[in-house]
Design an enzyme around this catalytic site. Structure first.
Site, PDB file in Angstrom:
ATOM      1  N   ARG A 159       9.460  49.842  63.168  1.00  0.00           N
ATOM      2  CA  ARG A 159       8.071  50.144  62.787  1.00  0.00           C
ATOM      3  C   ARG A 159       7.618  49.247  61.638  1.00  0.00           C
ATOM      4  O   ARG A 159       6.476  48.786  61.599  1.00  0.00           O
ATOM      5  CB  ARG A 159       7.927  51.627  62.443  1.00  0.00           C
ATOM      6  CG  ARG A 159       7.852  52.483  63.721  1.00  0.00           C
ATOM      7  CD  ARG A 159       8.282  53.928  63.518  1.00  0.00           C
ATOM      8  NE  ARG A 159       7.567  54.602  62.473  1.00  0.00           N
ATOM      9  CZ  ARG A 159       8.140  55.458  61.618  1.00  0.00           C
ATOM     10  NH1 ARG A 159       9.422  55.731  61.699  1.00  0.00           N
ATOM     11  NH2 ARG A 159       7.416  56.043  60.707  1.00  0.00           N
ATOM     12  N   ARG A 164      -4.505  49.025  64.188  1.00  0.00           N
ATOM     13  CA  ARG A 164      -3.146  48.663  63.805  1.00  0.00           C
ATOM     14  C   ARG A 164      -2.784  47.253  64.266  1.00  0.00           C
ATOM     15  O   ARG A 164      -1.682  46.794  64.017  1.00  0.00           O
ATOM     16  CB  ARG A 164      -2.211  49.649  64.485  1.00  0.00           C
ATOM     17  CG  ARG A 164      -1.051  50.125  63.645  1.00  0.00           C
ATOM     18  CD  ARG A 164      -0.332  51.153  64.500  1.00  0.00           C
ATOM     19  NE  ARG A 164       0.800  51.763  63.898  1.00  0.00           N
ATOM     20  CZ  ARG A 164       0.779  52.852  63.148  1.00  0.00           C
ATOM     21  NH1 ARG A 164      -0.362  53.424  62.845  1.00  0.00           N
ATOM     22  NH2 ARG A 164       1.895  53.364  62.700  1.00  0.00           N
ATOM     23  N   LYS A 197       0.236  56.721  52.685  1.00  0.00           N
ATOM     24  CA  LYS A 197      -1.172  56.661  53.099  1.00  0.00           C
ATOM     25  C   LYS A 197      -1.648  57.963  53.732  1.00  0.00           C
ATOM     26  O   LYS A 197      -2.814  58.298  53.624  1.00  0.00           O
ATOM     27  CB  LYS A 197      -1.458  55.449  53.992  1.00  0.00           C
ATOM     28  CG  LYS A 197      -0.892  55.513  55.368  1.00  0.00           C
ATOM     29  CD  LYS A 197      -1.116  54.190  56.100  1.00  0.00           C
ATOM     30  CE  LYS A 197      -0.202  54.097  57.304  1.00  0.00           C
ATOM     31  NZ  LYS A 197      -0.293  55.172  58.289  1.00  0.00           N
ATOM     32  N   ARG A 252      11.722  63.794  61.255  1.00  0.00           N
ATOM     33  CA  ARG A 252      10.806  63.250  62.253  1.00  0.00           C
ATOM     34  C   ARG A 252      11.608  62.389  63.210  1.00  0.00           C
ATOM     35  O   ARG A 252      12.434  61.585  62.783  1.00  0.00           O
ATOM     36  CB  ARG A 252       9.727  62.412  61.545  1.00  0.00           C
ATOM     37  CG  ARG A 252       8.330  62.872  61.853  1.00  0.00           C
ATOM     38  CD  ARG A 252       7.315  62.098  61.058  1.00  0.00           C
ATOM     39  NE  ARG A 252       7.071  60.765  61.593  1.00  0.00           N
ATOM     40  CZ  ARG A 252       6.052  60.000  61.204  1.00  0.00           C
ATOM     41  NH1 ARG A 252       5.208  60.437  60.294  1.00  0.00           N
ATOM     42  NH2 ARG A 252       5.891  58.806  61.713  1.00  0.00           N
TER      43      ARG A 252
HETATM   44  P1  ADP Z   1       3.906  55.473  60.677  1.00  0.00           P
HETATM   45  O1  ADP Z   1       2.752  54.693  60.099  1.00  0.00           O
HETATM   46  O2  ADP Z   1       4.751  56.140  59.656  1.00  0.00           O
HETATM   47  O3  ADP Z   1       4.694  54.707  61.697  1.00  0.00           O
HETATM   48  P2  ADP Z   1       1.985  57.037  62.197  1.00  0.00           P
HETATM   49  O4  ADP Z   1       1.911  58.508  62.090  1.00  0.00           O
HETATM   50  O5  ADP Z   1       0.831  56.244  61.705  1.00  0.00           O
HETATM   51  O6  ADP Z   1       3.319  56.707  61.441  1.00  0.00           O
HETATM   52  O7  ADP Z   1       2.271  56.590  63.716  1.00  0.00           O
HETATM   53  C1  ADP Z   1       3.368  57.100  64.428  1.00  0.00           C
HETATM   54  C2  ADP Z   1       3.465  56.387  65.781  1.00  0.00           C
HETATM   55  O8  ADP Z   1       2.280  56.688  66.564  1.00  0.00           O
HETATM   56  C3  ADP Z   1       3.527  54.868  65.753  1.00  0.00           C
HETATM   57  O9  ADP Z   1       4.838  54.387  65.519  1.00  0.00           O
HETATM   58  C4  ADP Z   1       2.996  54.533  67.170  1.00  0.00           C
HETATM   59  O10 ADP Z   1       3.971  54.764  68.155  1.00  0.00           O
HETATM   60  C5  ADP Z   1       1.889  55.553  67.358  1.00  0.00           C
HETATM   61  N1  ADP Z   1       0.586  55.053  66.854  1.00  0.00           N
HETATM   62  C6  ADP Z   1      -0.109  55.537  65.795  1.00  0.00           C
HETATM   63  N2  ADP Z   1      -1.247  54.852  65.605  1.00  0.00           N
HETATM   64  C7  ADP Z   1      -1.286  53.906  66.573  1.00  0.00           C
HETATM   65  C8  ADP Z   1      -2.192  52.859  66.903  1.00  0.00           C
HETATM   66  N3  ADP Z   1      -3.316  52.659  66.194  1.00  0.00           N
HETATM   67  N4  ADP Z   1      -1.911  52.078  67.971  1.00  0.00           N
HETATM   68  C9  ADP Z   1      -0.810  52.273  68.689  1.00  0.00           C
HETATM   69  N5  ADP Z   1       0.116  53.215  68.433  1.00  0.00           N
HETATM   70  C10 ADP Z   1      -0.113  54.025  67.381  1.00  0.00           C
END
Ligand code: ADP
Length: 201
Positions: free
Chosen positions: A149, A93, A18, A138
């Protein structure tokens, strides 16, 4: 009728691609991509106060508290370049964040135009993430954190699609295939909703 604004959200499990598709969509529609994961990672790397607050949470694969995350998104969406639209990646989320976003958009007389659901089976996600871990290292891509996750995605994030499905704005896209094929599927779905891409320069 085509419309010239585009307020979009892309949802999919970790490893669904995505992030990559989000950048392509943002580009094609001329709207900024707002990725909460990118914002958190940049702040952690730069060692800002926000970065220090969220580092442990992000590295453990947990969610940053809703209030804090929503405040960051609200501030970002209030900037001028988001007036004509945006592509949200990684937010909302969970159901709490859906309420926060609804409240914010309603206050501006706006609403989401489309939610792109990238559909990728869990086994495929795990395979792609393990590969990314080897290539990019990462810190939240260890096997244990990946599993956490994906569990959070299935338990907390997938339910938000039910809310948006009731509103009739979800386009479910098969996320298995080449990057270009998937981009074409997304563009076709958005076009069918009357959303106009930016004219080629
Ligand atoms: P992925 O979808 O691969 O887990 P992201 O880059 O979207 O990676 O997010 C990485 C981390 O950032 C998440 O595991 C969380 O800790 C934090 N995070 C990102 N977006 C949110 C959100 N909307 N609410 C809470 N935590 C978030």
């Amino acid at each position: 009728m085509t419309q010239t604004s585009a307020r979009l959200l892309i949802v999919g499990p970790q490893g669904s691609g995505k992030g990559t598709q989000g950048v392509r969509i943002g580009d094609a529609y001329g709207v900024p991509v707002v990725s909460t994961g990118d914002v958190f990672r940049a702040n952690i790397t730069e060692g800002t106060e926000l970065g220090r607050r969220v580092q442990q949470i992000v590295e453990a694969g947990n969610l940053v508290p809703d209030e804090l995350t929503s405040e960051i998104v609200r501030d970002r969406l209030a900037e001028d370049d988001a007036a004509r639209g945006f592509l949200l990646d990684g937010y909302p989320r969970n159901l709490g964040q859906v309420s926060h976003l609804d409240e914010f958009l309603t206050g501006r007389g706006e609403e989401l135009d489309a939610v792109i659901e990238l559909d990728v089976p869990r086994a495929e996600s795990i395979e792609r993430l393990s590969l990314r871990a080897q290539q990019q290292g990462r810190t939240d891509d260890t096997a244990e954190v990946i599993a956490k996750r994906l569990d959070i995605y299935e338990n907390e994030t997938a339910p938000i699609l039910g809310v948006y499905r009731e509103r009739g704005i979800v386009d479910r896209i098969d996320g298995v295939g080449s990057l270009d094929e998937i981009t074409e599927r997304i563009f076709a779905a958005l076009e069918a909703r009357g959303l106009a891409r930016r004219a080629a320069a």
